[in-house]
Design a protein around this motif. Structure first.
Motif, PDB file in Angstrom:
ATOM      1  N   THR A 263      19.549  -5.950  39.227  1.00  0.00           N
ATOM      2  CA  THR A 263      19.623  -7.367  38.378  1.00  0.00           C
ATOM      3  C   THR A 263      19.719  -8.537  37.371  1.00  0.00           C
TER       4      THR A 263
ATOM      5  N   TYR B 290      18.625 -10.409  44.606  1.00  0.00           N
ATOM      6  CA  TYR B 290      18.780 -10.857  43.528  1.00  0.00           C
ATOM      7  C   TYR B 290      18.250 -11.897  43.057  1.00  0.00           C
TER       8      TYR B 290
ATOM      9  N   LEU C 295      25.360  -5.872  47.161  1.00  0.00           N
ATOM     10  CA  LEU C 295      25.987  -7.562  46.495  1.00  0.00           C
ATOM     11  C   LEU C 295      27.358  -7.536  45.759  1.00  0.00           C
TER      12      LEU C 295
ATOM     13  N   ILE D  33      24.239  -8.301  36.394  1.00  0.00           N
ATOM     14  CA  ILE D  33      24.451  -9.197  37.534  1.00  0.00           C
ATOM     15  C   ILE D  33      24.038 -10.660  36.896  1.00  0.00           C
TER      16      ILE D  33
ATOM     17  N   THR E 138      17.010  -0.962  40.712  1.00  0.00           N
ATOM     18  CA  THR E 138      16.914  -2.534  40.471  1.00  0.00           C
ATOM     19  C   THR E 138      16.826  -3.301  39.553  1.00  0.00           C
TER      20      THR E 138
END
Ligand code: GTP
Ligand code: MG
Length: 475
Positions: free
Chosen positions: A47, A88, A112, A50, A43
């Motif tokens: 995150t 996000y 995503l 991105i 995770t």
């Protein structure tokens, strides 16, 4: 096995693939599989990746960024209408807000899409105009990955292996109550729901305790992270020392539920989320295992090799359509490398590569490019050199997760030769931990962010990972 249902599955998948490829002529999409056991760092990786693609000043080793060819990056509606969106914004706000905190364990699958508009290189640059690449990324609870080997393991084998594993020295201390139940229960007796529930609960307690103790090879994954299946019959089973029984017996009930779990829970999960993966990054928290000692390293190796072995079935087995067909780049990344000074990163990388080497050699990746590197998705420390008793110690400094105070830590020295660690784990001996005592105590809070415009969260080698995973698609 219901052949018609399986055939329909395959037909649907083929249709989806064909449509995807037809659309791909103009706007290619690339599905990045982010694979890793629980707490490996998926995770945080997604995150930060991105965030750093949206604000790219720290992505200089992504060639399209270095060459100034990325025109824009933005979040776009994801392709799957039936999967929740990866949160996000919430994860980023938690990790980089005024009181930075790590995300909690992931409980469900989410997805995503990030789209990148870039100027093309070479011949196409003048002719075809800007290119667009859609990156699709999926996050899921790491526990579920451990179910993959179950797809190839019939009930009787799984039952036997699970009971054997529970009796191993590093596990028996956690499995006492479950083993006592398993040894007294009569699988040939007629179905008894109370007995089944008691066995399943004791088995789940043992798995949770083993994980708490730092062991990795723990399945079924939904026993640890049930999602919305808690309490369903598909999760109400446990292995038995004697797995055979007549019609209507407890053993038969357990077998049917194990099969239902594989069929209705495990298989659809991998089919939906792994079959379409184009590039794969496997995140491995090698440092924690190394710190926990040879048994934890052996256990991590076993978990990874059970999973990676599933990738090698190629076209022949029915796992074929799920794996090995399209992944042409595979990256093994040691996460949380900011826990050690950069002088140790090459050792960390070598250990990670050594942990998975045998599995990679066994796997038939059909010409896939395979690399290993050490990265930190959210760099939470800075480096500091300390002189102590005439010795120079390469330390890291960060905020302690508990108190928020700044601490300087000497995490110890990783062996330069990865064989030291891999061999010791293979033979189940060696020192209890290779790192200094300080390491075990050390968990850093995410850094307080400087918030410079244009800069994403600090990281180590996230840009190299990005270059390997999709740099060629931004040409
Ligand atoms: N110092 C440091 N710690 C990290 C980094 N990435 C992850 N961590 C630590 O690892 C923990 C787990 O990270 P996650 O990204 O939540 O792990 P995950 O793979 O998503 O775990 P599950 O959701 O349980 O499957 C975090 O809570 C942090 O403590 C990093 O780059 N640096
Ligand atoms: Mg997670």
């Amino acid at each position: 096995m219901n052949i018609l249902a399986d055939f329909a599955d395959d037909a649907l998948r083929l249709f989806e693939d064909t449509t995807r490829r037809a659309g791909a002529v103009f706007e290619p999409s690339l599905r990045i599989g982010v694979t890793g056991l629980n707490r490996a760092g998926k995770t945080v990786f997604i995150t930060s990746l991105i965030a750093n693609l949206l604000e790219r000043e720290r992505m200089t080793r992504l060639s399209a960024q270095r060459d100034g060819r990325i025109e824009a990056a933005m979040l776009r509606p994801q392709p799957s209408a039936d999967v929740p969106r990866f949160d996000y914004e919430e994860h980023l706000a938690a990790m980089t807000g005024p009181n930075p905190a790590w995300p909690s364990s992931t409980r469900r699958t989410s997805e995503l899409r990030l789209s990148i508009r870039f100027r093309r290189t070479g011949l196409l640059s003048g002719l075809a105009g800007d290119g667009v690449l859609h990156l699709d990324i999926v996050d899921y609870p790491g526990e579920w990955l451990l179910d993959l080997p179950l797809l190839n393991t019939p009930w009787a084998d799984w039952s036997r292996q699970s009971i054997e594993a529970a009796r191993r020295p590093e596990r028996i201390g956690h499995a006492g109550a479950f083993l006592a139940w398993a040894e007294k229960v009569d699988g040939t007796a007629s179905v008894d729901e109370t007995e089944a529930r008691e066995g399943a609960a004791l088995f789940a307690d043992y798995l949770k305790a083993a994980r708490q103790a730092g062991l990795s090879a723990i399945s079924p994954g939904r026993f640890l992270m049930p999602g919305d299946l808690a309490g369903t019959p598909a999760l109400t089973f446990a292995p038995l020392p004697d797995p055979d029984g007549p019609h209507d017996s407890l053993a038969r009930l357990m077998r049917d539920r194990y099969d239902a779990y594989r069929r209705f829970v495990v298989k659809p999960f991998f089919q939906t989320h792994f079959a379409k993966v184009d590039r794969q990054i496997v995140l491995i928290d090698a440092l924690s295992a190394v710190d926990a000692g040879p048994r934890a390293v052996a256990d991590l190796r076993k978990a990874m090799s059970d999973i990676l072995d599933c990738f090698r079935h190629g076209e022949k087995s029915w796992l074929g359509p799920i794996f090995g067909r399209r992944v042409d780049r595979l990256l093994f990344a040691a996460t949380k490398a900011d826990h050690v000074h950069h002088t140790q990163h090459s050792a960390l990388q070598a250990i990670t590569a050594a942990l998975v080497r045998e599995s990679i050699e066994r796997a038939s990746y059909k010409g896939a490019q395979v690399e290993a590197l050490a990265l930190a998705s959210l760099r939470s420390t800075v480096e500091q050199t300390v002189e102590e008793n005439g010795e120079t110690l390469h330390c890291v400094r960060g905020r302690s997760l508990g108190s928020g105070e700044e601490v300087v830590v000497y995490p110890g020295q990783l062996p330069e030769d990865p064989a030291t660690i891999v061999d010791a784990s293979r033979h189940g001996h060696g020192e209890e931990g290779w790192l200094s005592e300080d390491y075990g105590f050390m968990r850093f809070a995410p850094p307080i962010r400087s918030g410079k415009p244009g800069y994403g969260p600090p990281h180590l080698r996230l840009d190299m990972a990005a270059e390997f995973l999709f740099g060629d698609k931004l040409q």
